[in-house]
Every structure is written in C-alpha cells, then in structure tokens.
Design an enzyme around this catalytic site. Sequence first.
Site, short mmCIF file in Angstrom:
data_model
loop_
_atom_site.label_atom_id
_atom_site.label_comp_id
_atom_site.label_asym_id
_atom_site.label_seq_id
_atom_site.Cartn_x
_atom_site.Cartn_y
_atom_site.Cartn_z
N ARG A 1 0.84 -1.23 0.03
CA ARG A 1 0.10 -0.14 0.00
C ARG A 1 0.90 1.19 -0.12
O ARG A 1 0.74 2.42 -0.71
CB ARG A 1 -1.05 0.07 1.23
CG ARG A 1 -2.04 0.99 0.96
CD ARG A 1 -3.11 0.88 2.19
NE ARG A 1 -4.29 1.50 1.65
CZ ARG A 1 -5.13 2.51 2.13
NH1 ARG A 1 -4.61 2.92 3.39
NH2 ARG A 1 -6.05 3.23 1.71
N HIS B 1 0.55 4.25 -2.84
CA HIS B 1 0.08 5.38 -2.62
C HIS B 1 1.50 6.52 -2.82
O HIS B 1 1.21 7.93 -3.12
CB HIS B 1 -0.23 5.66 -1.08
CG HIS B 1 -1.58 5.46 -0.80
ND1 HIS B 1 -2.49 5.71 0.09
CD2 HIS B 1 -2.32 4.22 -1.58
CE1 HIS B 1 -3.88 5.11 0.12
NE2 HIS B 1 -3.70 4.26 -1.03
N TRP C 1 -10.25 -8.69 2.70
CA TRP C 1 -11.11 -9.28 1.33
C TRP C 1 -11.15 -10.79 1.18
O TRP C 1 -12.03 -11.22 0.55
CB TRP C 1 -10.55 -8.55 0.27
CG TRP C 1 -10.68 -7.43 0.11
CD1 TRP C 1 -11.63 -6.44 -0.59
CD2 TRP C 1 -9.84 -6.13 0.60
NE1 TRP C 1 -11.24 -5.22 -0.48
CE2 TRP C 1 -10.28 -4.90 0.07
CE3 TRP C 1 -8.63 -6.20 1.31
CZ2 TRP C 1 -9.74 -3.71 0.46
CZ3 TRP C 1 -8.06 -4.87 1.70
CH2 TRP C 1 -8.63 -3.73 1.17
#
Length: 285
Positions: free
Chosen positions: A44, A48, A187
Amino acid sequence: SASSPKKPFVPTQADYQKVYDAVAARLADDTDYDDGSYGPVLVRLAWHASGTYDKETGTGGSNGATMRFAPESDHGANAGLKTARDFLEPIKAQFPWITYSDLWTLAGACAIQELGGPTIPWRPGREDRDVAACTPDGRLPDAAKDQRHIRDIFSRMGFDDREMVALIGAHALGRCHTDRSGFDGPWNFSPTVFTNEFFRLLAEENWIQKKWNGPKQFTDKSTGTLMMLPTDMALMKDKGFKKHVERYAKDSDVFFKEFSDVFVKLLELGVPFKTEDRFVFKTSE
Ligand code: HEM
C-alpha cells in the site's frame, strides 16, 4: 593521488538484491502485526507513493517520496502508512545510499514476490525531493465512490480499464482498519498470500450491505466475515470492468502476468530513469 576526490558509490544489481534480502528478512522475522505480515501495508505504501501521479503536469508519482512530509503524510488516504515507513527505517539506516523513493518501491516489489505473487522487475533511479514537491490532497481514490471516480482517478495516471482492474486485484492482500480508513476487515481468508481470490470472491460470492454504524461496505452472505468496498463492487457493476474481473477470476496466470506489468508501470510513473534495464530480484527460499 591523495587529492583525487572520493569516487561516488555506484550500486549494482547485487547491492539492490541485498536491500531486497534485508526487506524480505525483516518481513519473515517481524510477524507480530495484523495477520502476521507487514507485506500488505508495504504494498500500500508503494502504491500511494506512486498513485499521486498526474500525466498532464508530470507531478506526483514515486519519484520524491514526498509522503515523508506533512501535508502529504497527513492526507486521509495515507492514514496508517507511517507503520510501513517506520518498518523500512532500519533498512534505510543499513543502506544509506538508497533513496527513500527507490526503497519504498523496491519494498513494494519485494512484498508482492515474498507473499507469493508474480516477479516485479524493478529499476533504480528515483531521487528524493523536498516538501515543496508534495502533491495536493485528493489524488488517491475514495473507496466510497463509484466506477466514474475509479476511471477519473486512474486515467489521470494514464491507465486503461484493464489495467485499473488488474491493479485493484492487490486487494487480495491485507485488510481495512477502522482507525485508518473507517472500513473494516479483510477481502479474503488468506490476506498474506497474493492470489486471484479477490476476483473469484467478487465474481462468485453473494455480497450484501453490512449492517453496522461504519461507512457503507459489503460482506459475504455465506460467512459474514469478508469485505468489499463500494469501489470494489463497482468493478462488477460496470461492463467494461466486469469482463476483466471474470477473466482474472478464471485464470490466475493471466492475472499474475497482467498485474506484474501494470504494477511495474505504476511504480515507474513520472520517474526520469537513466537506465532501461530492470532487475529481477531473487525471491527468498
Ligand atoms: C487497503 C481503498 C486500490 C493495495 C485499502 C483500504 C482502502 C483502500 C480503504 C483500507 C486501508 C486501511 O484501513 O488500512 C482503495 C481504493 C482503490 C484501491 C478506493 C481504488 C479504487 C488499490 C491498489 C493497490 C491497493 C491499486 C495496489 C496495487 C492495497 C493493499 C491494502 C489496501 C495492499 C491493504 C493494506 C493493509 O493491509 O494495511 N485500499 N484501494 N489498493 N489497498 Fe487499496
């Protein structure tokens, strides 16, 4: 001679492999976090750092590592990423010659490989920039929105529909945290293994709106333990996106290949490389 200046250290592929190995070793040793791995949050961070790119102005992207500074570090989308930056500080101390922007992207590539994903060919050449290069807030996607927003944000970076879907397949990894994004849960059942499960579950499970006080998100009807964001669900609502979800749900090899290509592209957006050659790092045993 005595007066000749000290030669600058020019790192080779072997030197970058040492950095890779140090990140991989730290991932293997430091399992007292979330589902047992810092890998997802490293992915992540790399995303980002890179996903701020704007193709019109050439601003943003991984070059610069401006998330070290406020205001960018305080942007809502970056909540929780200090964990990932701090995880990499000992590596930066051990290899002071690497820039933060090369380190963060290399660590993202390392995490994908170490968590069982495809190889992510990587090349060096990013330079750190100062606070003046921080990007404005709002360049990263908002999970509460729909397919139009996904297209707006990712076409600004230069991606097409197929690439957008492939990239979001990284949601096989990790989880949402109520104290970061406000959303909650993983998820899939193996959030530290890179697979095409995100797409299989998205295509095959029955997703219902979660009943809770938090932001609108979805849960699987059969167990009530997994999650999808509104933007994830949008991939099934949109014909142009759905066909790729179904392709990746059916064929893991196709997903791995297309994810690798697009993740390489993401990590390189806006970087003025001096070299064409990419390194393929050896994954740890
Ligand atoms: C986590 C949104 C695309 C990789 C998250 C979280 C949100 C989010 C809300 C939870 C953060 C938290 O609470 O800790 C979105 C949206 C996207 C998108 C709206 C696009 C529409 C991507 C892409 C990648 C990615 C392109 C990588 C290629 C991840 C990973 C996590 C994550 C690995 C788990 C982090 C962890 O476990 O700490 N995303 N994301 N996401 N995202 Fe995305």
